[in-house]
Design a protein around this motif. Sequence first.
Motif, PDB file in Angstrom:
ATOM      1  N   LYS A  56     -35.132 -20.883  75.737  1.00 45.65           N
ATOM      2  CA  LYS A  56     -35.730 -19.583  75.407  1.00 45.65           C
ATOM      3  C   LYS A  56     -36.161 -18.848  76.674  1.00 45.65           C
ATOM      4  O   LYS A  56     -35.922 -17.640  76.807  1.00 45.65           O
ATOM      5  CB  LYS A  56     -36.925 -19.789  74.482  1.00 45.65           C
ATOM      6  N   ILE A  57     -36.774 -19.579  77.608  1.00 44.17           N
ATOM      7  CA  ILE A  57     -37.194 -18.963  78.880  1.00 44.17           C
ATOM      8  C   ILE A  57     -35.983 -18.462  79.647  1.00 44.17           C
ATOM      9  O   ILE A  57     -35.996 -17.358  80.224  1.00 44.17           O
ATOM     10  CB  ILE A  57     -37.997 -19.976  79.719  1.00 44.17           C
ATOM     11  N   ILE A  58     -34.909 -19.259  79.667  1.00 39.69           N
ATOM     12  CA  ILE A  58     -33.682 -18.863  80.365  1.00 39.69           C
ATOM     13  C   ILE A  58     -33.124 -17.575  79.771  1.00 39.69           C
ATOM     14  O   ILE A  58     -32.771 -16.635  80.497  1.00 39.69           O
ATOM     15  CB  ILE A  58     -32.638 -19.990  80.273  1.00 39.69           C
ATOM     16  N   LEU A  59     -33.044 -17.512  78.454  1.00 43.11           N
ATOM     17  CA  LEU A  59     -32.504 -16.321  77.797  1.00 43.11           C
ATOM     18  C   LEU A  59     -33.399 -15.104  78.023  1.00 43.11           C
ATOM     19  O   LEU A  59     -32.896 -13.985  78.209  1.00 43.11           O
ATOM     20  CB  LEU A  59     -32.339 -16.589  76.296  1.00 43.11           C
ATOM     21  N   GLN A  60     -34.699 -15.315  78.041  1.00 45.77           N
ATOM     22  CA  GLN A  60     -35.621 -14.203  78.320  1.00 45.77           C
ATOM     23  C   GLN A  60     -35.439 -13.696  79.743  1.00 45.77           C
ATOM     24  O   GLN A  60     -35.458 -12.477  79.984  1.00 45.77           O
ATOM     25  CB  GLN A  60     -37.064 -14.663  78.093  1.00 45.77           C
ATOM     26  N   ASN A  61     -35.251 -14.618  80.691  1.00 51.49           N
ATOM     27  CA  ASN A  61     -35.032 -14.216  82.088  1.00 51.49           C
ATOM     28  C   ASN A  61     -33.696 -13.498  82.253  1.00 51.49           C
ATOM     29  O   ASN A  61     -33.601 -12.516  83.004  1.00 51.49           O
ATOM     30  CB  ASN A  61     -35.086 -15.442  83.002  1.00 51.49           C
ATOM     31  N   LEU A  62     -32.682 -13.990  81.556  1.00 50.61           N
ATOM     32  CA  LEU A  62     -31.378 -13.308  81.606  1.00 50.61           C
ATOM     33  C   LEU A  62     -31.488 -11.910  81.014  1.00 50.61           C
ATOM     34  O   LEU A  62     -30.901 -10.958  81.536  1.00 50.61           O
ATOM     35  CB  LEU A  62     -30.332 -14.123  80.843  1.00 50.61           C
ATOM     36  N   ARG A  63     -32.253 -11.787  79.935  1.00 54.69           N
ATOM     37  CA  ARG A  63     -32.458 -10.463  79.328  1.00 54.69           C
ATOM     38  C   ARG A  63     -33.119  -9.511  80.325  1.00 54.69           C
ATOM     39  O   ARG A  63     -32.686  -8.359  80.471  1.00 54.69           O
ATOM     40  CB  ARG A  63     -33.312 -10.595  78.074  1.00 54.69           C
ATOM     41  N   SER A  64     -34.131 -10.001  81.030  1.00 56.31           N
ATOM     42  CA  SER A  64     -34.809  -9.163  82.031  1.00 56.31           C
ATOM     43  C   SER A  64     -33.845  -8.753  83.140  1.00 56.31           C
ATOM     44  O   SER A  64     -33.849  -7.594  83.578  1.00 56.31           O
ATOM     45  CB  SER A  64     -36.001  -9.926  82.626  1.00 56.31           C
ATOM     46  N   ASP A  65     -33.020  -9.694  83.592  1.00 58.72           N
ATOM     47  CA  ASP A  65     -32.041  -9.396  84.641  1.00 58.72           C
ATOM     48  C   ASP A  65     -31.035  -8.354  84.170  1.00 58.72           C
ATOM     49  O   ASP A  65     -30.646  -7.455  84.923  1.00 58.72           O
ATOM     50  CB  ASP A  65     -31.301 -10.667  85.054  1.00 58.72           C
ATOM     51  N   LEU A  66     -30.595  -8.472  82.941  1.00 57.35           N
ATOM     52  CA  LEU A  66     -29.584  -7.547  82.419  1.00 57.35           C
ATOM     53  C   LEU A  66     -30.153  -6.140  82.242  1.00 57.35           C
ATOM     54  O   LEU A  66     -29.433  -5.147  82.425  1.00 57.35           O
ATOM     55  CB  LEU A  66     -29.038  -8.065  81.091  1.00 57.35           C
ATOM     56  N   ILE A  67     -31.428  -6.040  81.901  1.00 55.11           N
ATOM     57  CA  ILE A  67     -32.062  -4.718  81.816  1.00 55.11           C
ATOM     58  C   ILE A  67     -32.093  -4.070  83.197  1.00 55.11           C
ATOM     59  O   ILE A  67     -31.813  -2.869  83.346  1.00 55.11           O
ATOM     60  CB  ILE A  67     -33.483  -4.843  81.228  1.00 55.11           C
ATOM     61  N   LEU A  68     -32.413  -4.869  84.225  1.00 54.56           N
ATOM     62  CA  LEU A  68     -32.362  -4.365  85.602  1.00 54.56           C
ATOM     63  C   LEU A  68     -30.931  -4.011  85.997  1.00 54.56           C
ATOM     64  O   LEU A  68     -30.705  -3.040  86.728  1.00 54.56           O
ATOM     65  CB  LEU A  68     -32.930  -5.413  86.564  1.00 54.56           C
ATOM     66  N   GLU A  69     -29.979  -4.794  85.506  1.00 58.20           N
ATOM     67  CA  GLU A  69     -28.567  -4.527  85.813  1.00 58.20           C
ATOM     68  C   GLU A  69     -28.131  -3.185  85.245  1.00 58.20           C
ATOM     69  O   GLU A  69     -27.351  -2.458  85.879  1.00 58.20           O
ATOM     70  CB  GLU A  69     -27.696  -5.641  85.253  1.00 58.20           C
ATOM     71  N   GLN A  70     -28.620  -2.849  84.074  1.00 59.01           N
ATOM     72  CA  GLN A  70     -28.297  -1.545  83.501  1.00 59.01           C
ATOM     73  C   GLN A  70     -28.772  -0.414  84.411  1.00 59.01           C
ATOM     74  O   GLN A  70     -28.036   0.552  84.647  1.00 59.01           O
ATOM     75  CB  GLN A  70     -28.933  -1.415  82.111  1.00 59.01           C
ATOM     76  N   GLN A  71     -29.988  -0.540  84.932  1.00 60.59           N
ATOM     77  CA  GLN A  71     -30.517   0.467  85.851  1.00 60.59           C
ATOM     78  C   GLN A  71     -29.690   0.502  87.133  1.00 60.59           C
ATOM     79  O   GLN A  71     -29.422   1.576  87.688  1.00 60.59           O
ATOM     80  CB  GLN A  71     -31.979   0.154  86.167  1.00 60.59           C
ATOM     81  N   ASN A  72     -29.293  -0.666  87.591  1.00 59.84           N
ATOM     82  CA  ASN A  72     -28.457  -0.796  88.779  1.00 59.84           C
ATOM     83  C   ASN A  72     -27.134  -0.055  88.597  1.00 59.84           C
ATOM     84  O   ASN A  72     -26.681   0.698  89.474  1.00 59.84           O
ATOM     85  CB  ASN A  72     -28.194  -2.291  89.022  1.00 59.84           C
ATOM     86  N   LEU A  73     -26.505  -0.264  87.460  1.00 61.33           N
ATOM     87  CA  LEU A  73     -25.219   0.374  87.169  1.00 61.33           C
ATOM     88  C   LEU A  73     -25.371   1.883  87.023  1.00 61.33           C
ATOM     89  O   LEU A  73     -24.520   2.651  87.495  1.00 61.33           O
ATOM     90  CB  LEU A  73     -24.624  -0.222  85.891  1.00 61.33           C
ATOM     91  N   LEU A  74     -26.444   2.318  86.386  1.00 59.63           N
ATOM     92  CA  LEU A  74     -26.671   3.760  86.222  1.00 59.63           C
ATOM     93  C   LEU A  74     -26.868   4.436  87.580  1.00 59.63           C
ATOM     94  O   LEU A  74     -26.372   5.551  87.809  1.00 59.63           O
ATOM     95  CB  LEU A  74     -27.885   4.006  85.326  1.00 59.63           C
TER      96      LEU A  74
END
Length: 267
Positions: A56-74
């Motif tokens: 669960k912690i791993i998936l939560q951390n991946l979710r946080s990273d992917l949200i940052l990735e969206q900003q990165n891509l934008l």
Amino acid sequence: MLRFFRHIRKPLMEQNKVRKYTLYALGEILLVVVGILIALQINNWNEERINAQQEKIILQNLRSDLILEQQNLLSHIDAQNIWVDGGVYILRHFDDHSGFEIDTELLKRLNDLFARAGYVPVITTFETLENTGNIDLIQNEELKSEIVNYYQSIITFATNTQNNNADLVDGLVNHVLIELTFLKPNLFTDSSKDWFPVFDQVDYELQSNQMFLDHLQTKLSDLDNAARMINVVNFRILLANIQLSFAGEYLERTADLLELIEVELDK
């Protein structure tokens, strides 16, 4: 006769004792085995509970990273649009004036093309999973495969972007721009300054000398030089459009992966 029965009774009693001791020993062994099995089961439950918590912690951390990735891509998309818009402006300027007529806005658009955007993906959690082997804590095999494929792909995208910047933008585009245009600190569009505040620097009075602008006008009035500039601007637009295509694709893939992770977390 009595002696005969006594002779028989004694072995029978001894057999009964052996049988009792055997049954007792078997019972003790059975209790030990059952105790071990229960302990193992409890240990497995604890391990599964701990693994589930870690997953669960791993998936939560991946979710946080992917949200940052969206900003990165934008942000990456914003940068590419600056160069597409600038390139189109330069080409339209040439058509409208039947050649290049040096003015401040044209120079800003040309200067914008000097910049390039590297891409650094947000891979902290994924790298940790790979280095520790904890990627296997993700029980959903389909989700795990999607995560691995996504990160391997976006890392390749980042590497290709870096190579293109070094080989094509710096090695080809900027070589022509340095020769044929006038690079000034602070002479960039507002869009470039917003995207990369370093561009918003103090100007230098010496470079405002009209001599430089006259010399540039003479160079770009030469048809061969104008053709070189047009070609390099078109090429810069092409590179930016390629980046836009990939960044748009990864923006969609990021959203899809985020959705899969959200579904897993909600289980």
